[in-house]
Design a protein around this motif. Structure first.
Motif, PDB file in Angstrom:
ATOM      1  N   TYR A 322      22.976  77.626  81.423  1.00 26.88           N
ATOM      2  CA  TYR A 322      24.044  76.645  81.613  1.00 26.88           C
ATOM      3  C   TYR A 322      23.551  75.421  82.378  1.00 26.88           C
ATOM      4  CZ  TYR A 322      28.232  74.455  83.471  1.00 26.88           C
ATOM      5  OH  TYR A 322      29.191  73.529  83.803  1.00 26.88           O
ATOM      6  N   ALA A 333      23.575  68.642  75.518  1.00 20.79           N
ATOM      7  CA  ALA A 333      23.944  67.381  74.882  1.00 20.79           C
ATOM      8  C   ALA A 333      23.597  66.246  75.833  1.00 20.79           C
ATOM      9  CB  ALA A 333      25.435  67.369  74.562  1.00 20.79           C
ATOM     10  N   ALA A 391      29.278  83.119  89.111  1.00 22.12           N
ATOM     11  CA  ALA A 391      30.356  82.654  89.969  1.00 22.12           C
ATOM     12  C   ALA A 391      30.017  81.353  90.683  1.00 22.12           C
ATOM     13  CB  ALA A 391      30.698  83.733  90.991  1.00 22.12           C
ATOM     14  N   ARG A 392      28.821  81.272  91.274  1.00 25.43           N
ATOM     15  CA  ARG A 392      28.513  80.181  92.194  1.00 25.43           C
ATOM     16  C   ARG A 392      27.465  79.209  91.692  1.00 25.43           C
ATOM     17  NH1 ARG A 392      29.532  84.554  96.151  1.00 25.43           N
ATOM     18  NH2 ARG A 392      27.502  85.405  95.680  1.00 25.43           N
ATOM     19  N   PRO A 400      36.550  73.783  86.241  1.00 21.30           N
ATOM     20  CA  PRO A 400      35.883  74.543  87.295  1.00 21.30           C
ATOM     21  C   PRO A 400      36.650  75.837  87.582  1.00 21.30           C
ATOM     22  CG  PRO A 400      36.161  72.240  87.949  1.00 21.30           C
ATOM     23  CD  PRO A 400      36.937  72.424  86.684  1.00 21.30           C
ATOM     24  N   GLN A 403      34.783  80.306  84.898  1.00 19.65           N
ATOM     25  CA  GLN A 403      33.900  81.479  84.909  1.00 19.65           C
ATOM     26  C   GLN A 403      34.582  82.697  85.523  1.00 19.65           C
ATOM     27  OE1 GLN A 403      33.598  78.715  86.765  1.00 19.65           O
ATOM     28  NE2 GLN A 403      32.262  78.967  88.539  1.00 19.65           N
TER      29      GLN A 403
ATOM     30  N   PRO B  37      24.796  72.245  91.866  1.00 15.10           N
ATOM     31  CA  PRO B  37      26.006  72.260  92.703  1.00 15.10           C
ATOM     32  C   PRO B  37      26.462  73.698  92.926  1.00 15.10           C
ATOM     33  CG  PRO B  37      26.574  71.650  90.456  1.00 15.10           C
ATOM     34  CD  PRO B  37      25.065  71.706  90.534  1.00 15.10           C
ATOM     35  N   THR B  39      29.125  76.122  92.609  1.00 10.82           N
ATOM     36  CA  THR B  39      30.323  76.113  91.775  1.00 10.82           C
ATOM     37  C   THR B  39      31.353  77.090  92.318  1.00 10.82           C
ATOM     38  OG1 THR B  39      29.414  77.780  90.289  1.00 10.82           O
ATOM     39  CG2 THR B  39      29.023  75.487  89.702  1.00 10.82           C
ATOM     40  N   PRO B  40      32.651  76.927  91.968  1.00 15.03           N
ATOM     41  CA  PRO B  40      33.194  75.877  91.119  1.00 15.03           C
ATOM     42  C   PRO B  40      33.015  74.493  91.753  1.00 15.03           C
ATOM     43  CG  PRO B  40      34.816  77.602  91.519  1.00 15.03           C
ATOM     44  CD  PRO B  40      33.676  77.889  92.407  1.00 15.03           C
ATOM     45  N   ALA B  41      32.568  73.548  90.941  1.00 12.11           N
ATOM     46  CA  ALA B  41      32.302  72.202  91.428  1.00 12.11           C
ATOM     47  C   ALA B  41      33.006  71.200  90.532  1.00 12.11           C
ATOM     48  CB  ALA B  41      30.800  71.938  91.419  1.00 12.11           C
ATOM     49  N   THR B  43      33.630  68.177  87.959  1.00 15.36           N
ATOM     50  CA  THR B  43      32.843  67.880  86.768  1.00 15.36           C
ATOM     51  C   THR B  43      32.565  66.385  86.609  1.00 15.36           C
ATOM     52  OG1 THR B  43      34.879  67.813  85.493  1.00 15.36           O
ATOM     53  CG2 THR B  43      33.703  69.897  85.524  1.00 15.36           C
ATOM     54  N   ASP B 222      29.203  69.052  88.258  1.00 19.69           N
ATOM     55  CA  ASP B 222      28.960  70.197  87.388  1.00 19.69           C
ATOM     56  C   ASP B 222      29.057  69.727  85.928  1.00 19.69           C
ATOM     57  OD1 ASP B 222      28.883  72.619  86.104  1.00 19.69           O
ATOM     58  OD2 ASP B 222      30.895  73.227  86.702  1.00 19.69           O
ATOM     59  N   ASP B 223      27.997  69.111  85.435  1.00 15.14           N
ATOM     60  CA  ASP B 223      28.032  68.569  84.073  1.00 15.14           C
ATOM     61  C   ASP B 223      26.728  68.793  83.309  1.00 15.14           C
ATOM     62  OD1 ASP B 223      26.326  66.937  85.429  1.00 15.14           O
ATOM     63  OD2 ASP B 223      27.334  65.054  84.907  1.00 15.14           O
ATOM     64  N   PRO B 224      26.001  69.892  83.561  1.00 20.73           N
ATOM     65  CA  PRO B 224      24.661  69.994  82.960  1.00 20.73           C
ATOM     66  C   PRO B 224      24.671  70.178  81.446  1.00 20.73           C
ATOM     67  CG  PRO B 224      25.210  72.024  84.107  1.00 20.73           C
ATOM     68  CD  PRO B 224      26.306  71.046  84.413  1.00 20.73           C
ATOM     69  N   GLU B 226      26.551  68.441  79.469  1.00 24.42           N
ATOM     70  CA  GLU B 226      26.819  67.120  78.870  1.00 24.42           C
ATOM     71  C   GLU B 226      25.750  66.100  79.240  1.00 24.42           C
ATOM     72  OE1 GLU B 226      29.263  68.767  80.699  1.00 24.42           O
ATOM     73  OE2 GLU B 226      30.137  69.617  78.886  1.00 24.42           O
TER      74      GLU B 226
END
Lengths: 513, 240
Positions: A322, A333, A391-392, A400, A403, B37, B39-41, B43, B222-224, B226
């Motif tokens: 990811y 992309a 998770a992190r 966000p 997951q 980052p 996460t959750p981070a 975007t 958090d955009d890896p 895109e």
């Protein structure tokens, strides 16, 4: 394993920070890699005979990393020793060894950084806790940087976002540069380069295993579900941890992946070249290894001409896929350079690249393309263990926190009985299984068992309150670790399994009455 | 003494500004080769700015981590911020309206700051695991800040100094026209400690202040999937 029998720490009703037990885990040391393992990876085979050479090698590399990684540089400087992280590490909670507190683990490195790279540490070392790099320091690094699972739990609570995982990665990189590598990981990385996966399963063995799976599923369901390998022109390339090809309970999820694609009518394939989602290059913090291992996926994708790349149930692999694949391999992309464009124009832009298998399954469920008999899972009372890297360090879906929701949504869609563990032990605050990040080796069993304590305590509570008898997870390391460690705490090892194992149990393949 | 303090403050200011600028440029120039980052981070860039705002102003992560440290840390930092704001009256003529209005609040803030520092120090001394991780400099830093707060409050309530003279001294420093500094031991200690703080800032854990803005786990989006992140040194590898 030789030695005295390991005992798990007792579960506590009200978990608090333990009293300090200095050096409780100081003696723990995993096997050191020999020259045959080290040299093919480009690392020195062993420690130099002359300490000064080792010293200079390590400090020199440290200086290079300070220029290459903003994380390392900022994290060395920014810590104020506030202690917010101190009671957040599962290895500290389980062992009481103060050097397993995240801040203390960082300070093993920070003390050396201060001595060689800051004016205060050069002038007043004892004032700021700076120290020379000595053979003892190197041994201490070896012991304690192999008692960190790079789970990032500490980084959630740090006011400056200091992530001990980054420091541990640097520590392991420096040890490798000193010729002081860990046998377990480095040996496996060698296998990936030679054979294509962590387990060293060659193509024919994979085909054989998959044939066996097809027979089993046919016998079980009466349906011809295919488990293809190296099929050119397939739409989906599925990259999964190699444990999924043979280990229990991993293989039950593999069966589930195939059933999902079969039921949705999506053509797919495994690759023998890229038969490993795991990327242990991340665990040793070495960019070259990380990249080299990841490039196998690019090569396989280009070769097979697939339109989508999907990743199976594996925690750190999903992080690498990811968060890192787009950088390392161009799977993703937004690339504007020829290297990235070559692959990105081949991939179907309607789908997120790469996708997690849970994203695929959940999308299909939402579209109504999968049907389930939820009662088939009625013998299970299920809870879900969030794996740290999912998770992190990554995400699923469009927002966000997806997951956390998507795997749970799937479990709820395929089973009737689900109960979450306590709020402060799941989601972004999830506790590591105790075996992640490169410590999943038998000689580290002591710390693995101790590190599982916080998760076991949370599990015990839902077992007592709700009769939970199945802990679902989406990580090959979690599955392997729990299978071994659960019995130490009086649970059955078969309690752990994959989300797609649950999917596999309940999915209708179209031949039902 | 006037000359000593004048030189000390020019020196301290130069070290503070120069050293900090050097560190900030150094942080800014060092790449993050991978997207990391926590996460959750968020975007997007505005999301990251909002996350950073919450970290810097509310200490969000610390709040999740430990309420005691958060409460005492917040008392100290917010107190310090208000006290600093109140001190602008020594550097401005005429004094802006908001600074004038802040004066009584700044006094309360001084006590809040001292109480927060005392609490943080007590934690360092009394909680076993925090005591374990504390270095000598961690204690000294708290002592230094407590000395600044105590002498400041002392001059307000116990042994007054000639604040008009102090203001003349600092206005003079700023226009390179040195005016006499009132002779007052409390003032000497206060100013000496402040100068020392400025000098050690760029070489100590006080770097947490600029550091937070450069922390990749907090400042990356958090955009890896895109966006293709590529450090220049990593891009070189693709040319081989």
């Amino acid at each position: 394993m030789a030695g005295p029998e390991l005992k798990a720490p007792a579960l506590r009703e009200y978990p608090t920070a333990p009293a300090l037990q200095p050096d409780a885990m100081a003696g723990l040391k995993c096997y050191v890699a020999n020259e045959k393992i080290q040299e093919p990876l480009g690392f020195p085979g062993k420690l130099a005979d002359n300490w000064q050479d080792t010293h200079d090698r390590v400090i020199g590399r440290m200086g290079e990393l300070l220029k290459k990684y903003c994380s390392f540089k900022v994290f060395m400087d920014a810590c104020v020793h506030c202690g917010a992280c101190a009671d957040k590490c599962h290895y500290f909670l389980g062992s009481g060894d103060p050097k397993n507190m995240p801040v203390a683990r960082q300070d093993l490195m920070r003390s050396v950084y201060r001595r060689y790279f800051t004016p205060t540490g050069k002038m007043f070392p004892s004032l700021v806790g700076a120290r020379d790099l000595t053979p003892e320091v190197l041994d201490e690094w070896y012991s304690y940087y192999w008692q960190c699972s790079e789970c990032r739990r500490c980084s959630v609570f740090c006011p400056y976002g200091i992530d001990t995982a980054e420091i541990t990665m640097v520590g392991r990189e420096l040890l490798n540069y000193a010729g002081y590598g860990q046998k377990y990981l480095n040996e496996i990385i060698g296998k990936v380069h030679r054979v294509g996966n962590n387990l060293g399963l060659p193509g024919p063995a994979l085909r054989d295993t998959l044939d066996g799976l097809e027979e089993d599923v046919k016998e079980d369901t009466g349906v011809d579900v295919k488990y293809p390998l190296d099929e050119k022109g397939a739409e989906v390339l599925l990259i999964t941890p190699s444990a999924d090809f043979f280990a229990e309970p991993h293989i039950d999820s593999t069966i589930g992946y195939g059933k999902v694609f079969h039921a949705a009518g999506i053509s797919w394939t495994f690759s023998s070249l890229a038969s490993e989602a795991g990327n242990f290059g991340m665990f040793i913090g070495n960019y070259d290894q990380l990249r080299k291992i990841a490039l196998r996926i690019r090569e396989a994708a280009l070769d097979l001409g697939v339109k989508r790349i999907v990743v199976g149930e594996c925690g750190h692999a999903w992080r690498v896929a990811y968060a890192f694949w787009n950088t390392l391999t161009g799977v993703g992309a937004g690339g504007k350079d020829p290297f990235a464009i070559e692959l990105q124009k081949q991939l179907d832009p309607r789908f997120k690249q790469p996708s997690h298998i849970c994203e695929v399954t959940w999308d299909l469920i939402q579209q109504g393309r999968l049907k389930f008999d939820k009662s088939a899972n009625d013998h299970r009372v299920i809870t879900f263990h969030d794996s740290c890297n999912v998770a992190r360090a990554s995400r699923m879906g469009d927002y966000p926190g997806g997951q956390f929701d998507i795997p749970r949504n799937i479990v709820r869609a395929v089973a009737n009985k689900f109960h979450d563990m306590a709020e402060d032990t799941i989601g972004e605050k999830t506790f590591c299984c105790g075996g992640g990040g490169g410590v999943l080796t038998d000689e580290l069993m002591d710390i693995r068992v101790k590190g599982a304590l916080p998760r076991m305590e949370a599990l015990q509570r839902v077992v007592d309150d709700h009769g939970v008898n199945f802990m679902a997870t989406i990580c090959a390391i979690c599955k392997a670790q729990f299978t071994k460690v659960l019995p130490y705490y009086g649970f059955k090892s078969g309690m752990v399994g994959g989300v797609h194992q649950l999917v596999s149990t309940a999915i209708k393949l179209g031949n039902e009455q | 003494m006037t000359l000593f303090f004048a030189i000390l403050f020019y020196f301290a200011a130069a070290v503070f500004v120069g050293g900090l600028a050097y560190k900030i440029v150094d942080f800014a120039r060092t790449p993050s080769p991978l997207s990391i980052p926590t996460t959750p981070a968020p975007t997007s860039a505005p999301g990251v700015a909002f996350r950073m705002f919450r970290e810097v102003v509310f200490f969000e992560s610390l709040f999740k981590g430990n309420l005691w440290i958060w409460a005492m840390g917040a008392a100290f930092h917010f107190g310090l911020a208000l006290v600093l704001f109140r001190h602008l009256r020594y550097f401005t003529e005429p004094v802006p309206f908001v600074v004038a209005v802040s004066q009584p609040f700044g006094i309360y803030a001084g006590f809040m700051m001292a109480a927060g520092l005392a609490g943080l120090w007590a934690r360092r001394l009394l909680v076993e695991r925090i005591r374990y991780i504390s270095t000598v400099s961690d204690h000294l830093m708290l002592v230094l800040l407590l000395v600044i707060a105590a002498t400041g409050l002392g001059m307000k309530f116990l042994f007054h100094t000639d604040v008009v003279g102090v203001k003349a001294f600092f206005l003079g420093l700023m226009s390179f026209d040195i005016q006499p500094l009132p002779a007052h031991p409390g003032l000497y200690i206060h100013l000496g400690a402040v100068a020392l703080l400025l000098i050690v800032f760029p070489y100590s854990k006080l770097l947490h202040a600029p550091g937070i803005f450069f922390s990749p786990t907090r400042n990356m989006a958090d955009d890896p999937r895109e966006t293709r992140h590529l450090a220049s040194w990593a891009a070189q590898l693709e040319k081989n």
